[in-house]
Design a protein around this motif. Structure first.
Motif, mmCIF file in Angstrom:
data_model
loop_
_atom_site.group_PDB
_atom_site.id
_atom_site.type_symbol
_atom_site.label_atom_id
_atom_site.label_comp_id
_atom_site.label_asym_id
_atom_site.label_seq_id
_atom_site.Cartn_x
_atom_site.Cartn_y
_atom_site.Cartn_z
ATOM 1 N N SER A 1 10.794 2.966 10.096
ATOM 2 C CA SER A 1 9.956 2.295 9.105
ATOM 3 C C SER A 1 10.125 2.958 7.747
ATOM 4 O O SER A 1 10.965 3.845 7.554
ATOM 5 C CB SER A 1 8.483 2.278 9.517
ATOM 6 N N CYS A 2 9.271 2.541 6.809
ATOM 7 C CA CYS A 2 9.365 3.126 5.464
ATOM 8 C C CYS A 2 8.941 4.581 5.469
ATOM 9 O O CYS A 2 9.224 5.326 4.544
ATOM 10 C CB CYS A 2 8.486 2.331 4.496
ATOM 11 N N THR A 3 8.253 5.008 6.522
ATOM 12 C CA THR A 3 7.635 6.338 6.532
ATOM 13 C C THR A 3 8.597 7.434 6.986
ATOM 14 O O THR A 3 8.584 8.535 6.459
ATOM 15 C CB THR A 3 6.420 6.333 7.494
ATOM 16 N N ALA B 1 13.976 -3.364 8.549
ATOM 17 C CA ALA B 1 12.824 -4.144 8.065
ATOM 18 C C ALA B 1 11.550 -3.572 8.680
ATOM 19 O O ALA B 1 11.602 -2.673 9.520
ATOM 20 C CB ALA B 1 12.990 -5.607 8.469
ATOM 21 N N CYS B 2 10.415 -4.125 8.265
ATOM 22 C CA CYS B 2 9.127 -3.582 8.723
ATOM 23 C C CYS B 2 8.908 -3.810 10.225
ATOM 24 O O CYS B 2 8.462 -2.916 10.936
ATOM 25 C CB CYS B 2 7.999 -4.228 7.940
ATOM 26 N N GLY B 3 9.172 -5.012 10.700
ATOM 27 C CA GLY B 3 9.094 -5.316 12.135
ATOM 28 C C GLY B 3 7.796 -4.861 12.772
ATOM 29 O O GLY B 3 6.699 -5.260 12.360
ATOM 30 N N TYR C 1 5.335 5.736 12.447
ATOM 31 C CA TYR C 1 4.936 4.894 11.313
ATOM 32 C C TYR C 1 3.697 5.500 10.645
ATOM 33 O O TYR C 1 3.392 6.671 10.831
ATOM 34 C CB TYR C 1 4.659 3.461 11.789
ATOM 35 N N ASN C 2 2.965 4.635 9.908
ATOM 36 C CA ASN C 2 1.852 5.190 9.132
ATOM 37 C C ASN C 2 0.481 4.634 9.495
ATOM 38 O O ASN C 2 -0.529 5.226 9.144
ATOM 39 C CB ASN C 2 2.110 5.007 7.630
ATOM 40 N N ARG C 3 0.435 3.481 10.134
ATOM 41 C CA ARG C 3 -0.881 2.882 10.419
ATOM 42 C C ARG C 3 -0.998 2.625 11.910
ATOM 43 O O ARG C 3 -0.014 2.300 12.570
ATOM 44 C CB ARG C 3 -1.052 1.560 9.665
ATOM 45 N N SER D 1 0.795 -1.239 0.000
ATOM 46 C CA SER D 1 0.000 0.000 0.000
ATOM 47 C C SER D 1 0.821 1.279 0.000
ATOM 48 O O SER D 1 0.351 2.308 -0.472
ATOM 49 C CB SER D 1 -0.877 0.071 1.246
ATOM 50 N N HIS D 2 2.023 1.240 0.585
ATOM 51 C CA HIS D 2 2.765 2.493 0.738
ATOM 52 C C HIS D 2 3.762 2.766 -0.386
ATOM 53 O O HIS D 2 4.659 3.603 -0.255
ATOM 54 C CB HIS D 2 3.404 2.556 2.130
ATOM 55 N N THR D 3 3.547 2.089 -1.504
ATOM 56 C CA THR D 3 4.360 2.322 -2.701
ATOM 57 C C THR D 3 4.398 3.806 -3.096
ATOM 58 O O THR D 3 5.420 4.291 -3.607
ATOM 59 C CB THR D 3 3.814 1.450 -3.859
#
Ligand code: F3S
Length: 754
Positions: free
Chosen positions: A359-361, A422-424, A447-449, A162-164
């Motif tokens: 995280s990715c965010t 990693a996402c973890g 993070y995002n969620r 989703s976070h592409t």
């Protein structure tokens, strides 16, 4: 074959393709274009004839595909069915989702390599066989690696996560999709997407003080709510845009997913160039500079935005305050100054039991610079954090760079623990200790969620989301009862001080990033003979068998497996949760089929009467019994059947378990297409009230299949248990190509034959 980053030759090809398609579209439309339109129309499958109107489906040709390790499994298994030697576009796989956070980076990675060995063996062998690039466990989180290596202004890409849209920070049109869409592009088919409404977000002024890029998207979530971005692209513009780093822009685009947006993106600017250069991608930066006109909205659009955007939203950065959202929803927003009252009013625990940053965010070099500077202010006064802090770097490139430049040491000195790249805990892979499940507690993350159970599986954990700075400020104070930016802190020597916003922060490292290539498994020159590794006894992975082709005859005497009442989303058809472990094993995951679907005859979810033995059983057992007896079946649904995520298993499992058709009052469009791809006939009642004709225990004929053609109808004959018969007429929306898929047994069968 996929390289370690996007090469100059590849980027030039993309710009040439865009310029050619746009010349055609400009002639047709004769009006200025937004940046989103430039990328979207620059990637049209048929620029000369596609109808360009929001709300219509358009076919596009994305430039690349990224797969994360959880969703990659079924995507690659399907790709294998198409019988291709290589993918039509560059593909990368990223091993990031399956690593559990527990004891820290080193031990967690070793455990993950053991626990997921068979998945990693499969993914690496498939990547070698088909020329995909594979980023191994520990190399980083999909979206961060994409940003560092592959994203560039003008790129159009799909990712099975989703976070592409994170790549929108570098000016890419990047969308999160289900595996079926990714496989389409990998096998050379176009990507069909609803032409989005394009919303302009006008950023005025400059961020200042404690306000961070994250606060822009949290503000937007507060205004629009989580449903506010459906079928929308958010295109940012205005003088505030250049005041935000490329990674700050990525944070904003990343969380556009929480609005439900198709994607979000920023126009090309010097901050993007700076980031590309710092990542060692000087050529990409130069090429973007040379094609800048392709990579921004036309000046006329910016001069009169309300005329060219479907809607314009203004955010005044000068007036924006630091925000916090939560718990349980990213649009439940307050400001840091209002947080104490928000927590008191909601009855949420004041004590912050954990803080998590990364995280990715939000794990950029700039983010780490800022929080390391804050940690320095604490250490200088002889203090440590009051709340345990976990850091999840987005990639080895970030981790190694902040280790080299000292930020990591400063964070560890005040008590932070660094987890694997990693996402973890962002995806529930947090093996949390010291708190019994069911205990109410508060945590804060960057993070995002934050929906219940997202981080630690505990429904009583109240997760709040904020910028890295705000997360650290609360970790310093340890609770939500006061404003961490204005409240005095007592130093070890008894004096008091306040946190100061970090000054002179570097958005990229002065010495450039540490380039990590150790985590990249390059494709082999002669990979075509590589054996794909799947243990025959594996419960997580199994090679797919092609579905059988259509027999050439009408369907007669089919069983009715299910008549669903009300909402039947893809989550009702193929629930997620613990089943995701089997997402690479179609037979095992099919044991969840229709678990959430409500039986229209009984009102009970997940169960019906088995027509063979008369017992009430779960749908999966009944479907297996019919299949074993050599009988096929039909499912009947209500309106908007198959809404929700575009999960391919919701179409594959019914087909695998013997389903031949699904008849509804109406379908959610993406699921309807997914059914067609798997060779299942999606049919709708011409008269919606004929849904009521379907009775428990019916036997079903579907007639007219031999004359199936675009626009034809299918006759439904229901043989009721009492001997009576009902007749109805069904519509279908298959075009000529999709009818060929049906006849071949599936789209991939058809492709394999072509
Ligand atoms: Fe998803 Fe991993 Fe980011 S779980 S939200 S990609 S950290």
């Amino acid at each position: 074959m996929t390289s370690v980053d996007s090469t100059a030759a590849y980027i030039e090809t993309v710009y040439r393709k865009m310029a050619t398609a746009l010349a055609i579209v400009r002639q047709r439309l004769a009006r200025p274009l937004t940046y989103t339109e430039k990328i979207l129309y620059g990637h049209l499958d048929a620029p000369a004839e596609t109808e360009l109107e929001a709300g219509r489906y358009i076919k596009t040709r994305p430039d690349r595909v990224a797969l994360q390790d959880a969703t990659a499994q079924m995507a690659i298994l399907q790709f294998m069915l198409a019988g291709k030697d290589e993918a039509a576009v560059p593909v990368t796989i990223h091993c990031d989702h399956l690593i559990r956070a527990h004891r820290g980076a080193g031990p967690d990675l070793s455990l993950a390599r053991n626990e997921n060995r068979e998945v990693y063996d499969f993914l690496t062998s498939a990547s070698q066989r088909y020329g995909f690039g594979c980023w191994l466990p520990g190399a980083g989180i999909i979206h961060q690696v994409i940003l560092e290596r592959y994203a560039f202004p003008g790129l159009m890409m799909l990712g099975t996560d989703s976070h592409t849209p994170n790549a929108g920070g570098l000016g890419a049109f990047a969308s999160g999709v289900g595996g079926a869409d990714a496989v389409d592009v990998m096998v050379g088919m176009p990507w069909e997407v609803l032409h989005p409404h394009i919303v302009g977000v006008h950023l005025k002024g400059r961020l200042h003080g404690w306000t961070a890029p994250k606060d822009i998207i949290l503000r937007l979530l507060a205004v629009l709510t989580c449903a506010g971005g459906t079928n929308r692209v958010f295109e940012y513009f205005g003088d505030g845009v250049e005041s935000i780093s490329a990674t700050g822009k990525s944070t904003i685009c990343n969380m556009g997913a929480e609005l439900g947006a198709t994607t979000s993106l920023f126009p090309f600017d010097r901050r993007m160039q700076l980031y590309l250069q710092s990542c060692g991608r000087r050529e990409a930066a130069e090429l973007a500079g040379q094609h800048a006109d392709l990579l921004r909205a036309d000046p006329e659009v910016l001069a009169d935005p309300t005329r060219y955007f479907a809607e314009v939203i203004e955010i005044d950065l000068d007036a924006l305050e630091p925000h916090v959202v939560g718990p349980h929803s990213p649009d439940r927003a307050t400001t840091v100054s209002g947080m104490a009252a928000h927590v008191a009013a909601g009855g949420y625990p004041e004590k912050v039991s954990y803080a998590m940053i990364g995280s990715c965010t939000n794990s950029s070099y700039e983010d780490m610079e800022k929080i390391a500077a804050m940690a320095g202010q604490l250490a200088d006064r002889g203090l440590r954090l009051k709340t345990p802090l976990l850091i999840t770097p987005g990639s080895e490139q970030v981790r190694a760079t902040i280790e080299r430049d000292g930020q990591l040491a400063r964070l560890e000195a005040v008590g932070a623990t660094v987890l694997a790249n990693a996402c973890g805990p962002c995806i529930g892979q947090w093996n949390r200790e010291g708190l019994e499940k069911g205990t109410k507690n508060s945590i804060i993350t960057s993070y995002n969620r934050n929906f219940p159970k997202r981080n630690d599986g505990n429904p009583e954990t109240c997760c709040f989301i904020a910028s890295p700075e705000t997360c650290l400020a609360y970790a310093i104070h340890g609770d939500f009862s006061r404003d961490p930016y204005t409240t005095e802190i007592k130093a070890a020597d008894g004096s008091t001080f306040r946190l100061n916003p970090p000054q002179a922060v570097h958005e990229v490292p002065e010495a450039g990033f540490v380039r990590d290539v150790a985590g990249f498994l390059a494709p082999l020159e002669n990979g075509g003979r590589t054996e794909i590794k799947i243990r025959p006894e594996s419960e997580r992975l199994a090679i797919l068998d092609p579905f059988p082709p259509w027999s050439g005859a009408d369907f007669r005497n089919l069983r009715l497996l299910l008549k669903a009442r009300g909402k039947c989303t893809t989550d009702h058809i193929s629930p997620a949760g613990p089943w995701l472990r089997f997402r690479g094993h179609l037979d095992n995951i099919s044991n969840n089929i229709f678990n959430g679907a409500v039986n229209a005859f009984t009102g009970e979810a997940g169960k019906a009467v088995n027509g063979i033995n008369g017992e009430i059983q779960p749908y999966n057992e009944i479907a297996r019994a019919y299949k074993t007896a050599g009988e096929s079946w039909v499912a009947v649904g209500d309106t908007n059947y198959g809404e929700g995520s575009s999960r391919e298993h919701a179409a594959m499992s019914p087909r695998h378990m013997g389903g031949l058709a699904v008849i509804t009052r109406s379908f959610a469009r993406i699921h309807e297409t997914n059914l067609k791809k798997q060779g299942i006939l999606p049919l709708t009642f011409t008269r919606p009230e004929d849904y009521d004709l379907v009775q428990d225990g019916d036997r079903i004929d579907l007639l007219g299949l031999t004359e199936l053609a675009p626009g034809s109808t299918v006759r439904l004959v229901l043989h009721h248990r009492d001997g009576s018969i009902s007749d109805s007429v069904l519509n279908h929306s298959l075009n000529a190509e999709q009818i060929a898929w049906f006849k071949a047994g599936s789209a991939l069968n058809f492709l394999r034959r072509a």
